[in-house]
Write an enzyme that holds these catalytic residues in place. Structure first.
Site, PDB file in Angstrom:
ATOM      1  N   GLY A  11       1.031  -1.133  -0.164  1.00 25.08           N
ATOM      2  CA  GLY A  11       0.328  -0.109  -0.322  1.00 25.08           C
ATOM      3  C   GLY A  11       1.292   1.260  -0.129  1.00 25.08           C
ATOM      4  N   LYS A  61       0.506  -9.721  -0.540  1.00 20.86           N
ATOM      5  CA  LYS A  61      -0.753 -10.348  -0.564  1.00 20.86           C
ATOM      6  C   LYS A  61      -1.347 -11.440  -1.719  1.00 20.86           C
ATOM      7  CE  LYS A  61      -3.481 -11.371   3.154  1.00 20.86           C
ATOM      8  NZ  LYS A  61      -4.027 -11.449   4.526  1.00 20.86           N
ATOM      9  N   ASN A  71      -5.446  -1.522   1.002  1.00 20.34           N
ATOM     10  CA  ASN A  71      -6.264  -0.497   1.497  1.00 20.34           C
ATOM     11  C   ASN A  71      -5.965   1.135   1.065  1.00 20.34           C
ATOM     12  OD1 ASN A  71      -8.617  -1.114   3.626  1.00 20.34           O
ATOM     13  ND2 ASN A  71      -7.490  -1.019   4.990  1.00 20.34           N
ATOM     14  N   GLN A 115     -11.424   7.214  -0.358  1.00 18.67           N
ATOM     15  CA  GLN A 115     -11.683   7.409  -1.546  1.00 18.67           C
ATOM     16  C   GLN A 115     -11.400   8.882  -1.195  1.00 18.67           C
ATOM     17  OE1 GLN A 115     -15.826   6.680  -0.728  1.00 18.67           O
ATOM     18  NE2 GLN A 115     -16.200   5.116  -1.738  1.00 18.67           N
ATOM     19  N   GLY A 116     -11.770   9.805   0.049  1.00 20.64           N
ATOM     20  CA  GLY A 116     -12.086  11.037   0.339  1.00 20.64           C
ATOM     21  C   GLY A 116     -10.896  12.152  -0.253  1.00 20.64           C
ATOM     22  N   GLU A 138     -13.631  17.649   5.600  1.00 21.77           N
ATOM     23  CA  GLU A 138     -14.551  16.196   5.711  1.00 21.77           C
ATOM     24  C   GLU A 138     -14.309  16.308   7.485  1.00 21.77           C
ATOM     25  OE1 GLU A 138     -12.116  12.716   4.901  1.00 21.77           O
ATOM     26  OE2 GLU A 138     -12.530  12.863   3.057  1.00 21.77           O
ATOM     27  N   HIS A 177     -16.194   3.843  10.648  1.00 22.47           N
ATOM     28  CA  HIS A 177     -16.498   4.722   8.862  1.00 22.47           C
ATOM     29  C   HIS A 177     -18.550   4.794   9.514  1.00 22.47           C
ATOM     30  CE1 HIS A 177     -17.068   7.179   6.373  1.00 22.47           C
ATOM     31  NE2 HIS A 177     -15.371   7.584   5.583  1.00 22.47           N
ATOM     32  N   ARG A 211     -15.671  11.150  13.232  1.00 18.11           N
ATOM     33  CA  ARG A 211     -16.133  10.083  13.040  1.00 18.11           C
ATOM     34  C   ARG A 211     -16.798   9.426  13.814  1.00 18.11           C
ATOM     35  NH1 ARG A 211     -12.107   8.128   8.234  1.00 18.11           N
ATOM     36  NH2 ARG A 211     -12.935   9.339   7.501  1.00 18.11           N
ATOM     37  N   HIS A 264     -13.985   0.302   9.972  1.00 22.33           N
ATOM     38  CA  HIS A 264     -12.575   1.005   9.071  1.00 22.33           C
ATOM     39  C   HIS A 264     -11.338   1.220   9.064  1.00 22.33           C
ATOM     40  CE1 HIS A 264     -12.512   3.994   5.700  1.00 22.33           C
ATOM     41  NE2 HIS A 264     -11.673   4.848   5.886  1.00 22.33           N
ATOM     42  N   ARG A 281      -8.587   9.133  15.158  1.00 22.37           N
ATOM     43  CA  ARG A 281      -8.396   9.333  13.743  1.00 22.37           C
ATOM     44  C   ARG A 281      -8.892  10.632  12.725  1.00 22.37           C
ATOM     45  NH1 ARG A 281      -8.086   8.201   8.018  1.00 22.37           N
ATOM     46  NH2 ARG A 281      -8.675   6.493   8.418  1.00 22.37           N
ATOM     47  N   SER A 297      -5.160   9.316   6.823  1.00 19.11           N
ATOM     48  CA  SER A 297      -3.753   8.103   7.307  1.00 19.11           C
ATOM     49  C   SER A 297      -3.586   7.174   5.737  1.00 19.11           C
ATOM     50  CB  SER A 297      -4.998   6.943   7.218  1.00 19.11           C
ATOM     51  OG  SER A 297      -6.206   6.863   6.355  1.00 19.11           O
TER      52      SER A 297
END
Ligand code: SIN
Length: 533
Positions: free
Chosen positions: A15, A36, A43, A48-49, A117, A233, A279, A343, A378, A383
């Protein structure tokens, strides 16, 4: 017979964190990068955001730090938060130079677009292709990785245990897609293996998110921290039979409101920031408005964008629009049913600010790690930034302090023993039934709302289940063992934290306890609470 493969550094996970770290390591060393699934399945791919970053100078950066600290509900390690936001702009500049196409105003050469956000005091979230930010960042990084001769990428490998020699982690045991055993050995290992959303029945995470890095590190004797803080989330799609598809917080940033089954907006009764509250607050509010203490009993709650005019919502959110279409829903015209889903794990393998774990030779960064940067909750879109900043920091540290390359190793007896803790192999159907049972129980008793009774019952169940765990001789078995270990860690830490804070909500201890504003730490079955320094 296990085949041994040698390189300088082993990076587990492809990632954003693993890719970014591998690029730094490859400047002067040979890197083995293990993933893997196919290289793009992580992830990161589904983020998206966007990616939060303060590119407007010192005041802007300080405000981002304050939002991060505020969202973390009294538990953010402030030094980590400052590093994240201060080093963020340079990491973004690097991404731009490497060809990442963030969305821009106007003709494509204009200013970077920014959205807002939850719990951000202003719009600072960059995005790409509308709602495919992670995929675009991953694409640009992977392209660069593939051009780097010092990086060897291994796809479809399951890692199943760390290898130690003379008290230092030097490698990892893995299985290829045909379950053939491989041993990777080097100067050390970076865990960049992401989160563990699959430990819950309802999750926005892909199937690969089974907490492998956390479980392997813990079994090898590393300390883990803050495992009780799993972020739910607030808005995953809630359609019977459909996966819990993420409906980005950016929808609320662009004007979506939440309505209960009576059609009423309710968030202003829970927080002054209403739909843009932190959140954890929004997730619990949705659950309460749904009328059920436990998910599953709930009445529907909806995202509503029908009033948003002057924006082409389908163009702004193409991925979400196309997913909704599959279920006969239209973002611009319909109420969209939502519910919370697991999430992001704030906790993980405890590291310092340089990616060092408590085991020599073992480093960790990104979601698998716990620096304390997110505290108990968070801040949205921090992230991806974490992966870049701490991935790069860990790699720089490894280059500075790694010893000479190891020769092919005979693992220490202790590490070899850790490979053999499981009982004989059950049928595949039994493994999948155990996995589903574990995930359901976690959702029920260690989900958004927890209490002593449920957590203790779950602890006993997990204890019983341990006897039924298979040997880690294939991917499914290894994942089940890892999910079980992660579940045990979450439950032990959730039982130990006798207060409510951030994402950890205990109905039997509904208040903050100022004496508990410390990080949980767990090692070899023992939990205590510490300050990070
Ligand atoms: C989202 O788009 O809502 C997810 C972003 C994040 O997890 O921070």
């Amino acid at each position: 017979m296990e085949t041994s493969l040698l390189s300088d550094w082993i990076v587990i996970g492809a990632g954003i964190t693993g890719l970014r770290a591998a690029l730094t390591l490859a400047k002067t060393a040979e890197v083995t990068l293990i993933t893997k699934e196919g290289a793009s399945e992580s992830n990161t791919h589904y983020a998206q955001g966007g990616i939060a970053v303060a590119m407007g100078g010192a005041e802007d950066v300080e405000l981002h730090a304050q939002d991060t600290i505020q969202a973390g509900d009294g538990l953010v390690f402030e030094q980590a938060a400052h590093l994240l936001v201060e080093e963020g702009p340079a990491r973004i500049a690097e991404l731009l130079a490497w060809g990442t196409n963030f969305d821009r105003e106007g003709d494509g050469f204009g200013d970077l677009m920014r959205t807002r956000e939850g719990a951000h005091s202003l719009p600072r979230i960059l995005h790409a292709n509308g709602d495919a930010t992670g995929r675009e960042i991953g694409r640009a990084l992977l392209q660069r990785v593939q051009q780097e001769p010092n990086i060897r990428l291994y796809e479809r490998l399951t890692t199943r245990g760390l290898v130690a020699r003379d008290g230092r982690i030097i490698g990892v045991h893995a299985l290829d897609a045909a379950a053939k055993p491989l041993l990777f050995v080097g100067r050390g290992v970076l865990l960049a293996s992401g989160g563990a959303g699959q430990v819950y029945s309802d999750t926005t995470n892909p199937l690969v998110a089974t907490g492998d890095g956390i479980a392997m590190a813990y079994r090898a004797g590393a300390e883990v921290s803050d495992m009780e803080f799993y972020q739910f989330h607030p808005t995953a799609l809630s359609v019977t039979g459909a996966p819990r598809f993420l409906l980005s917080e950016a929808l609320r940033g662009e004007g979506a409101v939440l309505r209960n089954h009576r059609g009423e907006r309710f968030m202003d009764r829970y927080h002054s920031m209403a739909e843009l509250a932190p959140r954890d607050v929004v997730a619990r509010a949705i659950m309460r408005e749904g009328g059920g203490e436990r998910p599953g009993e709930a009445l529907p709650v909806y995202l509503d964008m029908r009033h948003v005019t002057g924006k082409d919502l389908h163009a702004r959110f193409p991925g979400i629009s196309s997913c909704l279409q599959t279920y006969g829903l239209d973002l611009a015209r319909d109420l969209i049913p939502v519910r919370p889903a697991a999430h992001y794990l704030m906790g993980g393998v405890r590291t310092d600010l340089f990616g060092r774990t408590t085991l020599p030779g073992l480093y960790a960064a990104g979601e698998v790690a716990c620096t304390g940067v997110h505290g108990a909750n968070r801040l949205a879109s921090n992230s991806l930034l974490e992966g870049l900043v701490f991935g790069a920091r860990a790699a720089e540290t490894m280059l500075k302090e790694g010893p000479r390359r190891e020769a092919p190793a005979t693992p220490d007896k202790a590490a070899a023993a850790a490979q053999k803790i499981f009982s004989p192999e059950p049928a595949a159907s039994r493994v999948s039934a155990l996995r589903e049972r574990l995930r359901g129980l976690m959702w029920l008793h260690a989900g958004l709302l927890r209490d002593q009774v449920g957590l203790s019952a779950l602890e006993a169940e997990l204890d019983n289940m341990r006897r039924e765990l298979p040997a880690a001789t294939n991917r499914e078995n290894a994942e089940l063992c890892n999910l079980h270990t992660v579940a045990e860690l979450i439950v032990a830490c959730a039982l130990a934290r006798r207060e409510s804070r951030g994402a950890h909500a205990r109905t039997d201890f509904p208040q903050h306890d100022p004496g508990c504003a410390k990080h949980s730490r767990m090692v070899r079955g023992h939990v205590d609470f510490i300050d990070f320094s």
